[in-house]
Design an enzyme around this catalytic site. Structure first.
Site, short mmCIF file in Angstrom:
data_model
loop_
_atom_site.label_atom_id
_atom_site.label_comp_id
_atom_site.label_asym_id
_atom_site.label_seq_id
_atom_site.Cartn_x
_atom_site.Cartn_y
_atom_site.Cartn_z
N SER A 51 14.40 61.30 -101.39
CA SER A 51 13.49 62.15 -102.18
C SER A 51 13.87 62.16 -103.66
CB SER A 51 13.52 63.58 -101.64
OG SER A 51 13.24 63.60 -100.26
N1 SAH Z 1 16.66 64.12 -96.83
C1 SAH Z 1 16.45 62.74 -97.26
C2 SAH Z 1 15.01 62.35 -97.17
C3 SAH Z 1 14.79 61.41 -96.05
S1 SAH Z 1 13.11 60.91 -95.80
C4 SAH Z 1 17.02 62.56 -98.66
O1 SAH Z 1 18.08 63.04 -98.92
O2 SAH Z 1 16.43 61.89 -99.47
C5 SAH Z 1 12.75 61.81 -94.32
C6 SAH Z 1 13.52 61.44 -93.09
O3 SAH Z 1 12.99 62.20 -92.01
C7 SAH Z 1 13.42 59.96 -92.67
O4 SAH Z 1 14.70 59.42 -92.61
C8 SAH Z 1 12.79 60.05 -91.27
O5 SAH Z 1 13.28 59.07 -90.37
C9 SAH Z 1 13.17 61.44 -90.83
N2 SAH Z 1 12.35 62.04 -89.77
C10 SAH Z 1 11.02 61.91 -89.55
N3 SAH Z 1 10.67 62.61 -88.45
C11 SAH Z 1 11.80 63.20 -87.96
C12 SAH Z 1 12.09 64.03 -86.83
N4 SAH Z 1 11.15 64.42 -85.97
N5 SAH Z 1 13.37 64.44 -86.65
C13 SAH Z 1 14.36 64.07 -87.51
N6 SAH Z 1 14.15 63.26 -88.58
C14 SAH Z 1 12.88 62.84 -88.81
#
Ligand code: SAH
Length: 207
Positions: A51
């Site tokens: 993000s």
């Molecule tokens: N927090 C991260 C952002 C990651 S993007 C950062 O520091 O930038 C969002 C993430 O959510 C992805 O890795 C995706 O695989 C995960 N995701 C999507 N659906 C999910 C679920 N049901 N449970 C856990 N993770 C999930």
């Protein structure tokens, strides 16, 4: 980066200190490292993104503002969507305890590797479907969802401490808006729709 975050309206000193303390370049590919401190989302593989720093800071600020500074080190936060682990590391610098869940095993393992050198004893990474929350660690003083679903799972709502806040992007037919949930009573959840955002989709199950 902190200068840019102040300019973007982030005021909480605890959040600014945490953003300053976590080296974002450690969480992305060497090929993109030169862009690590720009305010942009960047690819982290598996179709997912890290993000934007201003989004991470703003969401964390919204969650900690109601918690008195002296209480923050006792507070426990749940993150759904560890990705590369960047936001989890920032959360661990603000809250007393962090549980972060990721559904893509390769990302869960990459996050573990990225975070190893930082030695954050108050951060626990879990592989699983974050829509189910983490019942054994609940209730949470804050919940942050980093992927957009079409609703907020009841499991997450019932794992909120009283009082507490949850932030989640919700997909409303192609457009996403960030939603704030405030649990103010045993059976009272107040929903506020905030601004337009862009997150990757929340998906069911694990892979
Ligand atoms: N927090 C991260 C952002 C990651 S993007 C950062 O520091 O930038 C969002 C993430 O959510 C992805 O890795 C995706 O695989 C995960 N995701 C999507 N659906 C999910 C679920 N049901 N449970 C856990 N993770 C999930």
């Amino acid at each position: 980066m902190v200068h840019a975050l102040r300019a973007a309206g982030i005021r909480d000193e605890g959040v600014l200190t945490a953003m300053n303390a976590v080296p974002r370049h450690l969480f992305i590919d060497a090929g993109l490292a030169s862009r690590a401190y720009e305010d942009v989302a960047l690819p982290i593989g598996h179709g997912q993104t890290i993000s934007k720093p201003s989004t991470v800071a703003r969401m964390i600020e919204m969650l900690v503002v109601p918690i008195a500074p002296a209480q923050r080190r006792q507070a426990c936060v749940l993150e759904v969507g560890t990705g590369c682990g960047y936001q989890a590391a920032v959360l661990a610098a603000v809250f007393g305890e962090v549980i972060s869940i990721e559904r893509v095993r390769a990302l869960h393992e990459a996050a573990r590797a990225n975070l190893r050198a930082m030695r954050l004893p108050n951060l626990r990474l879990v592989f699983g479907d974050g829509r189910l929350g983490a019942p054994t660690a609940a209730p949470f003083d804050a919940i942050i969802v980093a992927a957009a679903g079409d609703s907020i799972a009841d499991e997450l709502l019932t794992q909120m401490r009283l009082p507490s806040r949850l932030l989640a992007p919700i997909d409303e037919g192609g457009r996403q808006a960030l939603h704030l949930v405030e649990r103010t009573g045993r059976d009272v959840w107040q929903l506020t729709k905030l601004d337009t955002v862009r997150f990757v989709p929340l998906r069911p199950g694990t892979t």
